[in-house]
Design an enzyme around this catalytic site. Sequence first.
Site, PDB file in Angstrom:
ATOM      1  N   PHE A  32      41.879  64.506 -25.187  1.00 12.29           N
ATOM      2  CA  PHE A  32      43.038  65.362 -24.932  1.00 12.29           C
ATOM      3  C   PHE A  32      44.269  64.492 -24.742  1.00 12.29           C
ATOM      4  O   PHE A  32      44.180  63.376 -24.220  1.00 12.29           O
ATOM      5  CB  PHE A  32      42.820  66.207 -23.679  1.00 12.29           C
ATOM      6  CG  PHE A  32      42.071  67.487 -23.935  1.00 12.29           C
ATOM      7  CD1 PHE A  32      42.694  68.712 -23.789  1.00 12.29           C
ATOM      8  CD2 PHE A  32      40.744  67.468 -24.314  1.00 12.29           C
ATOM      9  CE1 PHE A  32      42.007  69.898 -24.018  1.00 12.29           C
ATOM     10  CE2 PHE A  32      40.042  68.635 -24.553  1.00 12.29           C
ATOM     11  CZ  PHE A  32      40.681  69.853 -24.410  1.00 12.29           C
ATOM     12  N   ASP A  37      46.112  56.291 -15.032  1.00  7.99           N
ATOM     13  CA  ASP A  37      46.167  55.077 -15.845  1.00  7.99           C
ATOM     14  C   ASP A  37      46.060  53.809 -15.008  1.00  7.99           C
ATOM     15  O   ASP A  37      45.572  52.789 -15.492  1.00  7.99           O
ATOM     16  CB  ASP A  37      47.478  55.037 -16.643  1.00  7.99           C
ATOM     17  CG  ASP A  37      47.543  56.137 -17.686  1.00  7.99           C
ATOM     18  OD1 ASP A  37      46.528  56.370 -18.365  1.00  7.99           O
ATOM     19  OD2 ASP A  37      48.608  56.773 -17.806  1.00  7.99           O
ATOM     20  N   PRO A  86      39.915  51.639 -16.042  1.00  9.19           N
ATOM     21  CA  PRO A  86      39.088  51.642 -17.258  1.00  9.19           C
ATOM     22  C   PRO A  86      39.431  52.831 -18.142  1.00  9.19           C
ATOM     23  O   PRO A  86      39.815  53.901 -17.653  1.00  9.19           O
ATOM     24  CB  PRO A  86      37.660  51.734 -16.720  1.00  9.19           C
ATOM     25  CG  PRO A  86      37.788  52.307 -15.349  1.00  9.19           C
ATOM     26  CD  PRO A  86      39.093  51.788 -14.825  1.00  9.19           C
ATOM     27  N   LYS A  88      42.208  55.469 -29.621  1.00 12.02           N
ATOM     28  CA  LYS A  88      41.001  55.689 -28.814  1.00 12.02           C
ATOM     29  C   LYS A  88      39.727  55.650 -29.649  1.00 12.02           C
ATOM     30  O   LYS A  88      38.640  55.440 -29.113  1.00 12.02           O
ATOM     31  CB  LYS A  88      41.089  57.031 -28.093  1.00 12.02           C
ATOM     32  CG  LYS A  88      42.255  57.139 -27.115  1.00 12.02           C
ATOM     33  CD  LYS A  88      42.043  56.287 -25.884  1.00 12.02           C
ATOM     34  CE  LYS A  88      43.134  56.557 -24.851  1.00 12.02           C
ATOM     35  NZ  LYS A  88      42.933  55.770 -23.604  1.00 12.02           N
ATOM     36  N   LYS A 113      47.268  58.402 -30.299  1.00 11.91           N
ATOM     37  CA  LYS A 113      46.149  58.317 -29.363  1.00 11.91           C
ATOM     38  C   LYS A 113      44.825  58.502 -30.095  1.00 11.91           C
ATOM     39  O   LYS A 113      43.831  57.845 -29.781  1.00 11.91           O
ATOM     40  CB  LYS A 113      46.305  59.361 -28.259  1.00 11.91           C
ATOM     41  CG  LYS A 113      45.231  59.268 -27.181  1.00 11.91           C
ATOM     42  CD  LYS A 113      45.523  60.214 -26.025  1.00 11.91           C
ATOM     43  CE  LYS A 113      44.475  60.060 -24.927  1.00 11.91           C
ATOM     44  NZ  LYS A 113      44.748  60.932 -23.759  1.00 11.91           N
ATOM     45  N   ASN A 129      47.536  63.052  -9.992  1.00 13.67           N
ATOM     46  CA  ASN A 129      48.423  63.853 -10.830  1.00 13.67           C
ATOM     47  C   ASN A 129      48.167  65.330 -10.547  1.00 13.67           C
ATOM     48  O   ASN A 129      47.333  65.681  -9.709  1.00 13.67           O
ATOM     49  CB  ASN A 129      48.225  63.516 -12.310  1.00 13.67           C
ATOM     50  CG  ASN A 129      46.787  63.687 -12.746  1.00 13.67           C
ATOM     51  OD1 ASN A 129      46.259  64.793 -12.792  1.00 13.67           O
ATOM     52  ND2 ASN A 129      46.122  62.573 -13.066  1.00 13.67           N
TER      53      ASN A 129
END
Length: 267
Positions: free
Chosen positions: A178, A131, A158, A196, A192, A63
Amino acid sequence: VGPGDGEMACGEYGPGRMAEPVEIVAAITAMLAGGEKPLAGRKVLITAGPTREPIDPVRFISNHSSGKQGYALAEAAVALGAETVLVSGPVNLPIPPGAGKVPVETAEEMLKACESELPCDIAIFAAAVADWRVDRVAAAKIKKQAGKVPNLALTENPDVLGTIAGLGGKRPRLVVGFAAETEKLIDNAREKLARKGCDLIVGAGALLVRILLTPVFVALWLATWMLRIVWSVVRFPFRVLARMGRAIRRRWIYGRMGALSDRPYAT
């Protein structure tokens, strides 16, 4: 400051090389700044940059992350007196003086590097981890064939943030994630945060732009520091990423991270 090791003007290699100007400036700045060091004796782990997931020996999935946000945070952590370890994907940035660096390429390497740096007091996951990765990496370059497109089977990488946040006794006392979003920033960042299991999430509105013909992601706004318990939202005005670490330090780190000054490492 210094001397350092390396190649010298006389052509010899070894101890005696003048310290780099950035190291000299950093030492002078630290002396002049003075003040309290609320994270002295504490260890901070920070991830930064992209990951690269190989397709074959010459291609990879990645990315546009520049790594600047993570590096700025590492600089801020050093300024607060912390032992700072930067687990970094491939970027073209100098290591912040006073920070240690563990270079990695893939998401699996990043997770292993983070696990090897535990225990720590604070973990900040600013890296843009891919991802997915290719299920089977080709041993040789995949040749282009007219009219044919290779079928690349992907598998999930992972979850670096989720894995560390979900640890038991070795979990850092503060885990920060983030979320770079192009739409529904607050909603996606909140989701998120819950998924998470981290203590705090930083939501950043992301836009792909070109700087000197190089595509990079920039933050239109660093929108949210959200505490899991009170769901508070603090908005930051637009700033260049390299300066955001200092802004975060002023607005939040001094007050929140400083509270860890009397807490031991997790064991």
